[in-house]
Design a protein around this motif. Structure first.
Motif, PDB file in Angstrom:
ATOM      1  N   UNK A 199      50.646  -3.416 -29.868  1.00  0.00           N
ATOM      2  CA  UNK A 199      49.393  -3.203 -29.161  1.00  0.00           C
ATOM      3  C   UNK A 199      49.074  -4.298 -28.147  1.00  0.00           C
ATOM      4  N   UNK A 200      49.977  -5.255 -27.988  1.00  0.00           N
ATOM      5  CA  UNK A 200      49.667  -6.387 -27.127  1.00  0.00           C
ATOM      6  C   UNK A 200      50.925  -6.947 -26.483  1.00  0.00           C
ATOM      7  N   UNK A 201      50.717  -7.845 -25.540  1.00  0.00           N
ATOM      8  CA  UNK A 201      51.824  -8.533 -24.889  1.00  0.00           C
ATOM      9  C   UNK A 201      52.049  -9.859 -25.607  1.00  0.00           C
ATOM     10  N   UNK A 202      53.229 -10.029 -26.174  1.00  0.00           N
ATOM     11  CA  UNK A 202      53.493 -11.188 -27.003  1.00  0.00           C
ATOM     12  C   UNK A 202      53.411 -12.495 -26.215  1.00  0.00           C
ATOM     13  N   UNK A 203      53.773 -12.459 -24.928  1.00  0.00           N
ATOM     14  CA  UNK A 203      53.697 -13.695 -24.144  1.00  0.00           C
ATOM     15  C   UNK A 203      52.246 -14.142 -23.984  1.00  0.00           C
ATOM     16  N   UNK A 204      51.325 -13.196 -23.857  1.00  0.00           N
ATOM     17  CA  UNK A 204      49.907 -13.555 -23.764  1.00  0.00           C
ATOM     18  C   UNK A 204      49.429 -14.226 -25.049  1.00  0.00           C
ATOM     19  N   UNK A 205      49.878 -13.687 -26.189  1.00  0.00           N
ATOM     20  CA  UNK A 205      49.482 -14.252 -27.474  1.00  0.00           C
ATOM     21  C   UNK A 205      50.110 -15.629 -27.668  1.00  0.00           C
ATOM     22  N   UNK A 206      51.365 -15.782 -27.256  1.00  0.00           N
ATOM     23  CA  UNK A 206      52.035 -17.078 -27.358  1.00  0.00           C
ATOM     24  C   UNK A 206      51.311 -18.125 -26.517  1.00  0.00           C
ATOM     25  N   UNK A 207      50.952 -17.746 -25.307  1.00  0.00           N
ATOM     26  CA  UNK A 207      50.237 -18.667 -24.413  1.00  0.00           C
ATOM     27  C   UNK A 207      48.884 -19.040 -25.002  1.00  0.00           C
ATOM     28  N   UNK A 208      48.200 -18.063 -25.599  1.00  0.00           N
ATOM     29  CA  UNK A 208      46.911 -18.347 -26.240  1.00  0.00           C
ATOM     30  C   UNK A 208      47.106 -19.349 -27.392  1.00  0.00           C
ATOM     31  N   UNK A 209      48.135 -19.103 -28.202  1.00  0.00           N
ATOM     32  CA  UNK A 209      48.406 -20.001 -29.318  1.00  0.00           C
ATOM     33  C   UNK A 209      48.752 -21.409 -28.860  1.00  0.00           C
ATOM     34  N   UNK A 210      49.554 -21.511 -27.822  1.00  0.00           N
ATOM     35  CA  UNK A 210      49.931 -22.828 -27.296  1.00  0.00           C
ATOM     36  C   UNK A 210      48.718 -23.570 -26.750  1.00  0.00           C
ATOM     37  N   UNK A 211      47.843 -22.847 -26.084  1.00  0.00           N
ATOM     38  CA  UNK A 211      46.631 -23.458 -25.558  1.00  0.00           C
ATOM     39  C   UNK A 211      45.764 -24.009 -26.684  1.00  0.00           C
ATOM     40  N   UNK A 212      45.668 -23.243 -27.773  1.00  0.00           N
ATOM     41  CA  UNK A 212      44.881 -23.682 -28.922  1.00  0.00           C
ATOM     42  C   UNK A 212      45.474 -24.936 -29.551  1.00  0.00           C
ATOM     43  N   UNK A 213      46.777 -24.904 -29.807  1.00  0.00           N
ATOM     44  CA  UNK A 213      47.416 -26.054 -30.446  1.00  0.00           C
ATOM     45  C   UNK A 213      47.427 -27.280 -29.542  1.00  0.00           C
ATOM     46  N   UNK A 214      47.540 -27.077 -28.252  1.00  0.00           N
ATOM     47  CA  UNK A 214      47.494 -28.206 -27.325  1.00  0.00           C
ATOM     48  C   UNK A 214      46.143 -28.908 -27.417  1.00  0.00           C
ATOM     49  N   UNK A 215      45.104 -28.132 -27.625  1.00  0.00           N
ATOM     50  CA  UNK A 215      43.760 -28.692 -27.691  1.00  0.00           C
ATOM     51  C   UNK A 215      43.455 -29.344 -29.030  1.00  0.00           C
ATOM     52  N   UNK A 216      43.844 -28.689 -30.130  1.00  0.00           N
ATOM     53  CA  UNK A 216      43.422 -29.161 -31.446  1.00  0.00           C
ATOM     54  C   UNK A 216      44.510 -29.859 -32.266  1.00  0.00           C
ATOM     55  N   UNK A 217      45.757 -29.513 -32.036  1.00  0.00           N
ATOM     56  CA  UNK A 217      46.849 -30.109 -32.806  1.00  0.00           C
ATOM     57  C   UNK A 217      47.998 -30.497 -31.869  1.00  0.00           C
ATOM     58  N   UNK A 218      47.732 -31.318 -30.843  1.00  0.00           N
ATOM     59  CA  UNK A 218      48.749 -31.629 -29.830  1.00  0.00           C
ATOM     60  C   UNK A 218      50.005 -32.295 -30.385  1.00  0.00           C
ATOM     61  N   UNK A 219      49.847 -33.152 -31.369  1.00  0.00           N
ATOM     62  CA  UNK A 219      51.003 -33.862 -31.922  1.00  0.00           C
ATOM     63  C   UNK A 219      51.994 -32.893 -32.564  1.00  0.00           C
ATOM     64  N   UNK A 220      51.476 -31.809 -33.114  1.00  0.00           N
ATOM     65  CA  UNK A 220      52.315 -30.838 -33.815  1.00  0.00           C
ATOM     66  C   UNK A 220      53.254 -30.116 -32.851  1.00  0.00           C
ATOM     67  N   UNK A 221      52.710 -29.568 -31.758  1.00  0.00           N
ATOM     68  CA  UNK A 221      53.590 -28.845 -30.839  1.00  0.00           C
ATOM     69  C   UNK A 221      54.440 -29.809 -30.004  1.00  0.00           C
ATOM     70  N   UNK A 222      53.936 -31.009 -29.829  1.00  0.00           N
ATOM     71  CA  UNK A 222      54.721 -32.027 -29.113  1.00  0.00           C
ATOM     72  C   UNK A 222      56.026 -32.302 -29.868  1.00  0.00           C
ATOM     73  N   UNK A 223      55.905 -32.428 -31.172  1.00  0.00           N
ATOM     74  CA  UNK A 223      57.077 -32.687 -32.006  1.00  0.00           C
ATOM     75  C   UNK A 223      57.942 -31.444 -32.156  1.00  0.00           C
TER      76      UNK A 223
END
Length: 288
Positions: A199-223
């Protein structure tokens, strides 16, 4: 991206729940620890009205512990009994029974004064898809699902399920699905897997998730994705492109999107809560 998701059986589920409500002492409202507000159905308050309610914040092992504590306090302040659980664990059974007795203490005391013989607590479990309702039901009743006998509701084709000697569950009607017009809620539900990926475009959801983690858990996605501080300043598709390259997927952005979304859903980026208490509750952080 616009997500439209309004299953037609919602009205039927609401009607059936209203009809069965009179047979139970308490309602267990199951929500997801990763989105305690977004995983609730806005119609629920009208349906349940004054029926005693225990809000079970499920999948506590996947949610941000600090945020879960704040949301527990929030629901308690709203007048609900609240408990953070992991329906995968057996210990949740005793916790739920104990909290239910607390919620029904006045009724139980009143029945005792009237000479009414004590009986098992009768409950209904309600929750939208993917919050773990089936897991909790199976945990509470065990593998053997037994009809408990001639009680109100059974004659109407409803089944009482036994959980030991202290709790009985009324086999619930179709689950309540969320009806959302806020696309932010749709994205949150999609990211955690509550909405079918078709029902959705996975790249849009991935980008949304990355934006969230960049804001609240940056060290996690950085690693996780071998990013630099400068990479974390990238926005939207630019960050996804960078991660795609770091994963060695060249220009296979669809595969990278799938990898990111699965990493988030499977907890490979650690515990997280998308509904931030300080933003969603309408209360000041210090009030909790």
């Amino acid at each position: 991206m616009t997500i439209q998701w309004f299953p037609g059986h919602m009205a039927k589920a609401r009607r059936e729940i209203s009809e069965k409500l009179k047979f139970v002492d308490i309602v267990f409202e199951l929500v997801d620890a990763r989105l305690p507000i977004s995983s609730r159905n806005p119609m629920l308050d009208k349906v349940l009205q004054q029926k005693p309610r225990l809000v079970l914040i499920n999948k506590a092992d996947l949610g941000d512990p600090q945020q879960i504590k704040l949301w527990e306090k929030y629901f308690t302040n709203q007048g609900y009994y609240t408990l953070a659980i992991n329906a995968q664990e057996n210990k949740c059974i005793k916790e739920i029974i104990a909290k239910s007795k607390e919620a029904l203490s006045e009724k139980m005391a009143r029945d005792q004064r009237r000479g009414i013989k004590p009986r098992a607590i009768r409950a209904m479990v309600i929750g939208i898809p993917n919050v773990g309702k089936s897991t909790l039901m199976n945990r509470l009743v065990g593998k053997k699902i037994a009809q408990t006998g001639n009680k109100p509701g059974v004659t109407k084709g409803q089944q009482w399920l036994k959980s030991g000697k202290e709790l009985e569950l009324l086999d619930t009607p179709g689950v309540l699905w969320p009806r959302f017009e806020d696309q932010e809620i749709g994205k949150k539900l999609a990211l955690t897997g509550a909405i079918k990926d078709q029902l959705l475009h996975l790249d849009d959801i991935a980008i949304y998730g990355l934006s969230f983690f960049t804001r609240y858990y940056p060290a996690v996605i950085k690693k996780r994705y071998n990013l630099t501080d400068e990479d974390l300043t990238l926005k939207g598709s630019d960050l996804l492109i960078k991660i795609t390259k770091n994963l060695g997927l060249n220009d296979q952005y669809d595969r990278a999107s799938e990898r990111v979304v699965l990493d988030i859903r499977q907890g490979k980026l650690g515990s997280y809560t998308l509904d931030r208490y300080e933003e969603e509750s309408g209360e000041g952080h210090d009030e909790a």
